[in-house]
Design an enzyme around this catalytic site. Structure first.
Site, mmCIF file in Angstrom:
data_model
loop_
_atom_site.group_PDB
_atom_site.id
_atom_site.type_symbol
_atom_site.label_atom_id
_atom_site.label_comp_id
_atom_site.label_asym_id
_atom_site.label_seq_id
_atom_site.Cartn_x
_atom_site.Cartn_y
_atom_site.Cartn_z
ATOM 1 N N GLY A 70 -88.840 68.105 -67.137
ATOM 2 C CA GLY A 70 -87.621 68.687 -67.698
ATOM 3 C C GLY A 70 -87.762 68.874 -69.190
ATOM 4 O O GLY A 70 -88.880 68.882 -69.716
ATOM 5 N N ASN A 71 -86.668 69.038 -69.872
ATOM 6 C CA ASN A 71 -86.712 69.164 -71.337
ATOM 7 C C ASN A 71 -85.387 68.685 -71.916
ATOM 8 O O ASN A 71 -84.486 68.300 -71.185
ATOM 9 C CB ASN A 71 -87.021 70.612 -71.744
ATOM 10 C CG ASN A 71 -85.998 71.576 -71.200
ATOM 11 O OD1 ASN A 71 -84.835 71.565 -71.598
ATOM 12 N ND2 ASN A 71 -86.411 72.406 -70.238
#
Ligand code: CTP
Length: 216
Positions: A26-27
């Site tokens: 993810g980020n």
């Protein structure tokens, strides 16, 4: 009510690409900028379809239909439902560029050996919508660490956009996790709208005002 009865498609937030049942790629995107854009359009009477990746933030305006998704593939499928009939599409989400080729069905156990994850590219939603574009005004985002104008302009052309909202990720107060942002909006004729560092709600209003100038 400058956008009364206009339909706006917006993506916001990160995507999570699963590795196994408990882990993902993810980020740090929170979705704050995209949600602020959705609120700003809804306030002007627009009907907003907001496709939102995993975040605890939610929109409040009742003119916003919020579609919760997790992966880039889910976000893409959801966008395809609304793109055809929308007047404006704004892609502000931070889609993970790569996902694991294989997703383990059980939790991966640790051992002393190193492990290697093989990744493949996810679909570039904005690029695909650029190919499908007809009447829609298509707006992308470019988060860059260097050569902001040059990189953003090349994205604008490559993805067949009408406008691109460019910002640096390196300066304090801009981008992921901050309440403020400093953007430059660029059009296809290289016209640039330069804005000061401001609250994301105000940045959203600037985006609404620029979009209004270009709406057919
Ligand atoms: N985007 C998208 N789908 C993806 C990746 C990006 O829709 N799989 C959209 C983003 O929402 C944003 C724009 O494309 O509007 C720019 O994304 P960015 O990641 O900065 O550009 P890339 O084309 O992936 O280029 P790079 O990461 O190499 O800078």
């Amino acid at each position: 009510m400058q956008f009364q009865s206009k339909k706006i498609l917006i993506t916001a937030g990160p995507t999570y690409e699963p590795i196994d049942p408990v882990r993902f790629i993810g980020n740090r995107s929170t979705g704050k900028m995209g949600i602020a854009i959705a609120e700003a359009f809804a306030k002007q009477g627009a009907l907003v379809e907001l496709v939102l990746g995993p975040t605890h933030l939610r929109p409040t305006n009742k003119n916003i239909n919020c579609h919760l998704v997790e992966t880039g593939a889910e976000m893409y499928a959801e966008c395809l439902k609304y793109f055809d009939t929308c007047d404006v599409a704004i892609m502000s989400s931070a889609v993970a560029d790569y996902k694991p080729v294989e997703v383990a069905s059980q939790k991966i156990k640790k051992s002393d050996a190193t492990i290697t994850l093989t990744l493949e590219k996810t679909t570039d939603i904005l690029f695909e919508l650029g190919k499908l574009k007809k009447q829609q005004l298509l707006v992308g985002f470019a988060l860059e660490t260097e050569n902001l104008i040059e990189n953003a302009t090349s994205k604008l052309i490559r993805k067949n956009l009408d406008l691109i909202v460019a910002n640096y990720s390196s300066t304090a107060g801009e981008g992921f996790g901050f309440d403020t942002n400093k953007v430059i909006i660029i059009d296809r004729n290289n016209k640039m709208y330069n804005f000061e560092l401001k609250q994301k709600e105000q940045v959203a209003q600037d985006i609404v005002d620029v979009v209004e100038k270009y709406l057919k």
